[in-house]
Design a protein around this motif. Structure first.
Motif, PDB file in Angstrom:
ATOM      1  N   PRO A 187       0.815  -1.229   0.000  1.00  0.00           N
ATOM      2  CA  PRO A 187       0.000   0.000   0.000  1.00  0.00           C
ATOM      3  C   PRO A 187       0.842   1.271   0.000  1.00  0.00           C
ATOM      4  O   PRO A 187       0.496   2.246  -0.676  1.00  0.00           O
ATOM      5  N   GLN A 188       1.947   1.260   0.722  1.00  0.00           N
ATOM      6  CA  GLN A 188       2.830   2.421   0.733  1.00  0.00           C
ATOM      7  C   GLN A 188       3.443   2.645  -0.651  1.00  0.00           C
ATOM      8  O   GLN A 188       3.522   3.781  -1.138  1.00  0.00           O
ATOM      9  N   LEU A 189       3.880   1.558  -1.308  1.00  0.00           N
ATOM     10  CA  LEU A 189       4.460   1.690  -2.638  1.00  0.00           C
ATOM     11  C   LEU A 189       3.430   2.193  -3.650  1.00  0.00           C
ATOM     12  O   LEU A 189       3.752   3.007  -4.524  1.00  0.00           O
ATOM     13  N   LEU A 190       2.199   1.731  -3.511  1.00  0.00           N
ATOM     14  CA  LEU A 190       1.150   2.191  -4.416  1.00  0.00           C
ATOM     15  C   LEU A 190       0.847   3.669  -4.190  1.00  0.00           C
ATOM     16  O   LEU A 190       0.603   4.421  -5.148  1.00  0.00           O
ATOM     17  N   GLU A 233       3.019   5.823  -3.111  1.00  0.00           N
ATOM     18  CA  GLU A 233       4.170   6.522  -3.697  1.00  0.00           C
ATOM     19  C   GLU A 233       4.053   6.580  -5.222  1.00  0.00           C
ATOM     20  O   GLU A 233       4.446   7.575  -5.850  1.00  0.00           O
ATOM     21  N   ARG A 234       3.517   5.513  -5.805  1.00  0.00           N
ATOM     22  CA  ARG A 234       3.319   5.512  -7.266  1.00  0.00           C
ATOM     23  C   ARG A 234       2.358   6.615  -7.682  1.00  0.00           C
ATOM     24  O   ARG A 234       2.592   7.326  -8.660  1.00  0.00           O
ATOM     25  N   VAL A 235       1.264   6.764  -6.933  1.00  0.00           N
ATOM     26  CA  VAL A 235       0.286   7.819  -7.226  1.00  0.00           C
ATOM     27  C   VAL A 235       0.940   9.193  -7.108  1.00  0.00           C
ATOM     28  O   VAL A 235       0.771  10.061  -7.976  1.00  0.00           O
ATOM     29  N   LYS A 236       1.700   9.395  -6.039  1.00  0.00           N
ATOM     30  CA  LYS A 236       2.356  10.687  -5.809  1.00  0.00           C
ATOM     31  C   LYS A 236       3.367  10.984  -6.907  1.00  0.00           C
ATOM     32  O   LYS A 236       3.433  12.102  -7.431  1.00  0.00           O
ATOM     33  N   LEU A 237       4.168   9.970  -7.259  1.00  0.00           N
ATOM     34  CA  LEU A 237       5.186  10.145  -8.279  1.00  0.00           C
ATOM     35  C   LEU A 237       4.546  10.444  -9.633  1.00  0.00           C
ATOM     36  O   LEU A 237       4.987  11.346 -10.365  1.00  0.00           O
ATOM     37  N   THR A 238       3.501   9.709  -9.966  1.00  0.00           N
ATOM     38  CA  THR A 238       2.791   9.932 -11.231  1.00  0.00           C
ATOM     39  C   THR A 238       2.227  11.349 -11.300  1.00  0.00           C
ATOM     40  O   THR A 238       2.367  12.050 -12.311  1.00  0.00           O
ATOM     41  N   HIS A 239       1.582  11.761 -10.222  1.00  0.00           N
ATOM     42  CA  HIS A 239       0.978  13.100 -10.193  1.00  0.00           C
ATOM     43  C   HIS A 239       2.030  14.188 -10.365  1.00  0.00           C
ATOM     44  O   HIS A 239       1.848  15.128 -11.156  1.00  0.00           O
ATOM     45  N   ASN A 240       3.125  14.072  -9.640  1.00  0.00           N
ATOM     46  CA  ASN A 240       4.159  15.118  -9.695  1.00  0.00           C
ATOM     47  C   ASN A 240       4.865  15.149 -11.045  1.00  0.00           C
ATOM     48  O   ASN A 240       5.153  16.232 -11.576  1.00  0.00           O
ATOM     49  N   LEU A 241       5.141  13.999 -11.610  1.00  0.00           N
ATOM     50  CA  LEU A 241       5.788  13.965 -12.914  1.00  0.00           C
ATOM     51  C   LEU A 241       4.877  14.525 -14.000  1.00  0.00           C
ATOM     52  O   LEU A 241       5.337  15.194 -14.933  1.00  0.00           O
ATOM     53  N   ALA A 242       3.582  14.255 -13.858  1.00  0.00           N
ATOM     54  CA  ALA A 242       2.630  14.718 -14.872  1.00  0.00           C
ATOM     55  C   ALA A 242       2.493  16.237 -14.903  1.00  0.00           C
ATOM     56  O   ALA A 242       1.969  16.799 -15.878  1.00  0.00           O
ATOM     57  N   ALA A 284      -0.361   0.022 -13.465  1.00  0.00           N
ATOM     58  CA  ALA A 284      -0.915  -0.930 -12.498  1.00  0.00           C
ATOM     59  C   ALA A 284       0.187  -1.747 -11.835  1.00  0.00           C
ATOM     60  O   ALA A 284      -0.100  -2.713 -11.132  1.00  0.00           O
ATOM     61  N   ALA A 285       1.447  -1.352 -12.047  1.00  0.00           N
ATOM     62  CA  ALA A 285       2.582  -2.100 -11.512  1.00  0.00           C
ATOM     63  C   ALA A 285       3.377  -1.232 -10.547  1.00  0.00           C
ATOM     64  O   ALA A 285       2.887  -0.215 -10.070  1.00  0.00           O
ATOM     65  N   ASN A 286       4.597  -1.634 -10.251  1.00  0.00           N
ATOM     66  CA  ASN A 286       5.438  -0.871  -9.322  1.00  0.00           C
ATOM     67  C   ASN A 286       6.463  -0.021 -10.067  1.00  0.00           C
ATOM     68  O   ASN A 286       7.571   0.203  -9.598  1.00  0.00           O
ATOM     69  N   PHE A 287       6.074   0.451 -11.231  1.00  0.00           N
ATOM     70  CA  PHE A 287       6.930   1.327 -12.024  1.00  0.00           C
ATOM     71  C   PHE A 287       6.049   2.296 -12.805  1.00  0.00           C
ATOM     72  O   PHE A 287       4.829   2.115 -12.915  1.00  0.00           O
TER      73      PHE A 287
END
Length: 381
Positions: A287-290, A292-301, A312-315
């Motif tokens: 759950p923590q990695l997911l 972080e994925r949401v946060k990383l995706t949002h900031n990069l976008a 849907a993965a860890n990358f």
């Protein structure tokens, strides 16, 4: 070319598992290795201590490993049944030295000797095609849609119909796909379900623990389907090289004939058993990695130059929004700048694939990528 080597080997490129480790620039002393989708977290110390005790007190190094993997297969089956309403047993499981060994065994069991060819939709995991080529097996490659990375099902069906010498025997898909992160769609699943019984459908679920989306419940009705999974990602055992196949017992029996004897070291078997015994402990960081994925995706976008794809993965997979003749060169420059600062990602298929790391690693990724992009001229975009 040495005269005793196959002439076609010059045409085959070796799979480089850690391409980011080769760089012409100095690399920072602290490296964030975000190029191979491993877990950013090591095994907990208590599990390492348990394994150390096992090696010291239980394992006989002078003895060969368990050749049949019966205990491990039974524990894997128990775990698989937790993910779906299935009745998988050890007879449905084959264990390999990573999923790579199983992929190679699948190819030998189905296509070697001009018996068949394989179908892949690029971009996807490159090992399928590379292993096929090393075995002299033809590879039929299709391109995915640049809009959403879905398979071109019309082209795929045409390839199935027209490829006859030799015919397509295996279709490989990743669910969710690497490097793009998209899961199989309803239409893609329906097409896979429509394939005739003489074609083996291999669904690679290496990232199942992150997507929680599986097709394992299809196996009871489809003896021509096989699912691949691994302990290298969510279970944090990349160093131990343990993968497994889930399939009809007849398919498993064929793989068992082909796999190498004693293919898993005793310590790898012990590590996989410990990981399964303590799976809740190991998987509770997902759950923590997911998040972080949401946060990383949002900031990069938020960056105007980047197209960031939902995963849907860890990358995460990203591309430059503006495509030009120098896009690959620009991506390479960005990649080199990241490496020089200590962040290693994968430059692949016209984009960058970035593993979701720890919060600190992810923040460094954001900072370093912003800095790398700022070095490119505005006209580049």
């Amino acid at each position: 070319m040495l005269p005793f080597l196959r002439s076609d080997l010059d045409l085959i490129r070796a799979y480089k598992a850690h391409p980011g480790s080769n760089t012409s620039q100095p690399v920072a002393s602290t490296i964030d290795r975000l190029d191979t989708n491993e877990s950013p977290y090591n095994l907990p110390s208590e599990l390492k201590q348990k394994l150390a005790w096992t090696y010291q007190e239980v394992i006989e190094s002078n003895r060969y490993p368990d050749a049949g993997h019966e205990e491990l297969k039974a524990k894997i089956a128990e775990y698989v049944n937790e993910s779906a309403n299935t009745n998988i047993t050890g007879a449905n499981i084959s264990v390999g030295n990573g999923s790579d060994e199983i992929i190679r065994s699948i190819l030998i069991a189905t296509c070697v000797g001009n018996e068949g060819s394989i179908l892949v939709a690029n971009p996807t995991f490159g090992v399928y095609a590379i292993f096929a080529q090393t075995l002299g097996i033809p590879v039929i490659s299709l391109e995915r849609s640049p809009l959403n990375f879905e398979m071109d099902l019309a082209a795929a069906q045409l390839a199935i119909t027209q490829t006859q010498s030799p015919p397509i025997r295996v279709v490989f898909v990743v669910h969710p796909n690497s490097p793009t992160g998209n899961a199989l769609t309803t239409n893609e699943l329906a097409w896979l379900q429509s394939l005739p019984a003489h074609i083996l459908v291999v669904v690679d679920e290496a990232y199942f623990e992150f997507s929680q989306n599986t097709v394992v419940n299809q196996l009871a009705q489809r003896p021509n389907w096989l699912i691949l999974r691994t302990f290298s990602k969510a279970f944090r055992l990349a160093a131990h090289r343990v993968g497994y196949a889930i399939a009809h017992p007849a398919v498993i029996s064929a793989l068992e004939k082909i796999r190498l004897p004693y293919n898993l070291p005793t310590f790898s078997i012990a590590a996989a058993l410990v990981a399964l015994q303590h799976r809740q402990l190991l998987l509770n960081v997902i759950p923590q990695l997911l998040a972080e994925r949401v946060k990383l995706t949002h900031n990069l976008a938020q960056h105007p130059a980047l197209q960031v794809w939902e995963s849907a993965a860890n990358f995460i997979y990203l591309q430059l929004k503006t495509k030009s003749s120098c896009t690959e060169e620009l991506l390479n420059l960005v990649n080199e700048q990241l490496k020089a600062k200590g962040t290693i990602v994968r430059h692949i298929s016209g984009g960058l694939r970035i593993t979701v790391g720890s919060p600190d690693e992810n923040q460094r990724t954001l900072d370093r990528l912003e800095a790398a992009l700022s070095l490119l001229t505005p006209i580049s975009f």
